[in-house]
Design a protein around this motif. Sequence first.
Motif, mmCIF file in Angstrom:
data_model
loop_
_atom_site.group_PDB
_atom_site.id
_atom_site.type_symbol
_atom_site.label_atom_id
_atom_site.label_comp_id
_atom_site.label_asym_id
_atom_site.label_seq_id
_atom_site.Cartn_x
_atom_site.Cartn_y
_atom_site.Cartn_z
ATOM 1 N N LEU A 1 0.613 -1.300 0.163
ATOM 2 C CA LEU A 1 0.342 -0.353 0.319
ATOM 3 C C LEU A 1 1.223 1.220 0.128
ATOM 4 C CD1 LEU A 1 -1.997 -2.159 1.617
ATOM 5 C CD2 LEU A 1 -3.407 -0.329 2.062
ATOM 6 N N PHE A 2 1.679 1.584 0.303
ATOM 7 C CA PHE A 2 3.044 2.281 0.990
ATOM 8 C C PHE A 2 4.053 1.968 0.966
ATOM 9 C CE2 PHE A 2 4.538 5.745 3.530
ATOM 10 C CZ PHE A 2 4.375 7.264 2.523
ATOM 11 N N VAL A 3 5.475 2.618 0.320
ATOM 12 C CA VAL A 3 6.367 2.846 -0.031
ATOM 13 C C VAL A 3 6.906 4.533 0.548
ATOM 14 C CG1 VAL A 3 8.696 2.268 -1.328
ATOM 15 C CG2 VAL A 3 6.072 0.926 -1.673
ATOM 16 N N PHE A 4 8.410 3.631 1.198
ATOM 17 C CA PHE A 4 8.833 5.227 2.321
ATOM 18 C C PHE A 4 10.795 5.139 1.780
ATOM 19 C CE2 PHE A 4 9.472 7.650 5.849
ATOM 20 C CZ PHE A 4 9.347 8.912 5.132
ATOM 21 N N VAL A 5 10.911 5.786 0.929
ATOM 22 C CA VAL A 5 12.447 5.412 1.067
ATOM 23 C C VAL A 5 13.180 6.448 2.216
ATOM 24 C CG1 VAL A 5 15.152 5.708 -0.460
ATOM 25 C CG2 VAL A 5 12.550 4.900 -0.873
ATOM 26 N N VAL A 6 13.969 6.001 3.277
ATOM 27 C CA VAL A 6 14.525 7.798 3.634
ATOM 28 C C VAL A 6 16.310 7.413 3.863
ATOM 29 C CG1 VAL A 6 12.531 7.918 5.350
ATOM 30 C CG2 VAL A 6 14.116 6.126 5.788
ATOM 31 N N ARG A 7 17.366 8.474 4.081
ATOM 32 C CA ARG A 7 18.394 7.919 4.705
ATOM 33 C C ARG A 7 18.386 7.807 5.913
ATOM 34 N NH1 ARG A 7 20.833 13.766 2.978
ATOM 35 N NH2 ARG A 7 20.131 14.555 4.619
ATOM 36 N N PRO B 1 13.010 11.972 4.734
ATOM 37 C CA PRO B 1 12.648 10.941 3.759
ATOM 38 C C PRO B 1 13.459 11.493 2.136
ATOM 39 C CG PRO B 1 11.071 12.707 5.265
ATOM 40 C CD PRO B 1 12.328 13.019 5.190
ATOM 41 N N LEU B 2 13.792 10.979 1.440
ATOM 42 C CA LEU B 2 13.939 10.909 0.088
ATOM 43 C C LEU B 2 12.654 10.858 -0.977
ATOM 44 C CD1 LEU B 2 17.355 8.577 0.620
ATOM 45 C CD2 LEU B 2 17.533 10.694 0.703
ATOM 46 N N SER B 3 12.069 9.517 -1.082
ATOM 47 C CA SER B 3 10.883 9.822 -1.075
ATOM 48 C C SER B 3 10.267 8.714 -1.502
ATOM 49 C CB SER B 3 11.040 9.096 -2.932
ATOM 50 O OG SER B 3 10.982 8.585 -4.257
ATOM 51 N N ALA B 4 8.885 9.233 -1.681
ATOM 52 C CA ALA B 4 7.820 8.247 -1.343
ATOM 53 C C ALA B 4 6.945 7.833 -2.483
ATOM 54 C CB ALA B 4 6.780 8.666 -0.717
ATOM 55 N N SER B 5 5.972 6.553 -1.993
ATOM 56 C CA SER B 5 4.320 6.367 -3.526
ATOM 57 C C SER B 5 3.859 7.166 -3.250
ATOM 58 C CB SER B 5 4.454 4.843 -3.261
ATOM 59 O OG SER B 5 3.481 4.806 -1.898
ATOM 60 N N VAL C 1 25.037 11.623 -4.686
ATOM 61 C CA VAL C 1 23.722 12.434 -4.406
ATOM 62 C C VAL C 1 22.888 12.346 -3.089
ATOM 63 C CG1 VAL C 1 21.592 12.829 -5.408
ATOM 64 C CG2 VAL C 1 24.146 12.632 -6.814
ATOM 65 N N ILE C 2 22.825 11.524 -2.639
ATOM 66 C CA ILE C 2 21.913 11.107 -1.878
ATOM 67 C C ILE C 2 22.582 11.912 -0.378
ATOM 68 C CG2 ILE C 2 20.897 8.941 -0.089
ATOM 69 C CD1 ILE C 2 21.140 7.405 -2.387
ATOM 70 N N SER C 3 23.733 11.607 0.021
ATOM 71 C CA SER C 3 24.133 11.974 1.335
ATOM 72 C C SER C 3 24.352 13.590 1.222
ATOM 73 C CB SER C 3 26.035 11.664 1.170
ATOM 74 O OG SER C 3 26.335 12.225 0.078
ATOM 75 N N LEU C 4 24.067 14.546 0.195
ATOM 76 C CA LEU C 4 24.074 15.705 -0.688
ATOM 77 C C LEU C 4 22.746 16.338 -0.162
ATOM 78 C CD1 LEU C 4 26.911 16.480 -2.882
ATOM 79 C CD2 LEU C 4 27.190 17.145 -0.257
ATOM 80 N N ALA C 5 21.753 15.309 0.057
ATOM 81 C CA ALA C 5 20.291 15.839 0.189
ATOM 82 C C ALA C 5 20.786 17.292 1.070
ATOM 83 C CB ALA C 5 19.498 14.735 -0.438
ATOM 84 N N ALA C 6 19.572 17.874 0.937
ATOM 85 C CA ALA C 6 19.426 18.704 2.493
ATOM 86 C C ALA C 6 17.737 18.748 2.163
ATOM 87 C CB ALA C 6 19.739 19.925 2.008
ATOM 88 N N PHE D 1 13.937 13.043 -4.373
ATOM 89 C CA PHE D 1 13.659 12.044 -5.325
ATOM 90 C C PHE D 1 12.384 11.477 -5.819
ATOM 91 C CE2 PHE D 1 17.800 11.264 -3.711
ATOM 92 C CZ PHE D 1 18.839 12.083 -3.704
ATOM 93 N N LEU D 2 11.384 12.636 -5.973
ATOM 94 C CA LEU D 2 9.897 11.781 -5.624
ATOM 95 C C LEU D 2 9.591 12.025 -7.307
ATOM 96 C CD1 LEU D 2 7.731 15.012 -4.199
ATOM 97 C CD2 LEU D 2 7.934 12.597 -3.355
ATOM 98 N N GLU D 3 10.682 12.023 -8.378
ATOM 99 C CA GLU D 3 10.455 11.497 -9.950
ATOM 100 C C GLU D 3 10.791 10.163 -9.407
ATOM 101 O OE1 GLU D 3 15.148 12.455 -9.462
ATOM 102 O OE2 GLU D 3 12.987 13.171 -8.674
#
Length: 303
Positions: free
Chosen positions: A5-11, A17-21, A102-107, A112-114
Amino acid sequence: MSLILFVFVVRVRDGLPLSASTDFEHNKELQERKQQLRTISRSLPRFPDRGTVKGQKLNIHFVSSEGVSYMSVCHSSLPVAKAFCFLEDLRWEFTACFNTTVISLAARPYPFLEFDSTIQKLKQQYNQSGGPALEVTLAEVQEDLRIRPPQLINLDEVELTNGTANGHIEQSPASGVNQRLEPVTAPGILSLVLNIMCASLNVIRGVHLAENTFQDDYEGIWNVVAFFFAFICCALQCHLYLFHSSLKKLKSLLLLSVIVLCNLYLLGLRNIWQLLFHVSVASLSTSLTLTRRIQHRTDDCGV
């Protein structure tokens, strides 16, 4: 029926939060699981690489690798092996799109919602076919889970820095670090200006009185102490209004009491109107400090 139902990507290091469905389904348990998922994301360094939180109808599964955690809310009818197989596929897709630099520099949250389009394709594949395209992948995951089963996490036993209450995240009273208060209001600015004025008057009167006291054999030393105590309390009231602090109510009332007592002691050097002015400013500052709340962050950002 959707199984994932739901997906979540985090550092992992900070829970960013980096991205999510995109959320197409809305029900009470799903919202509760999403709040629990975000709560877990804030303490990921304390958890193992794999974990599961079991619910009534929905479970949370997550896998952490190379500083990124891949989390999902799945229906309880979905086998655990397929849930973790989905997370492994998700991990491969994400690492193919974004490198560690790129992931470590995300502020900012959700940079990355795309990636949601890739998440939706994977979800559709698992929800329609019930599993990965390659059975060998599922077999490998099943064997890996047999050797290293995911840790079952009970949120009631997890000591989180932010804590959880009714699915909403709140910081404990003892932790004032990294908490943001509501924006300063116009009355708040007024109280700060008046407090600074009172503090200035106290320190100026105190310095002048100290000069005379040292020439008169220290007869008015306690008046000097009262002026400087009032000055310090005014400065602390400004700090307490601007920044979050533990035991805020106790500290605010204590500062107000000291200011009142100092001004009562100085009644011979101040007339009744001056005393009322100083006490009124301190009372206003105390009231605004006690009513200024912590600003709650919203991590959803529409997903």
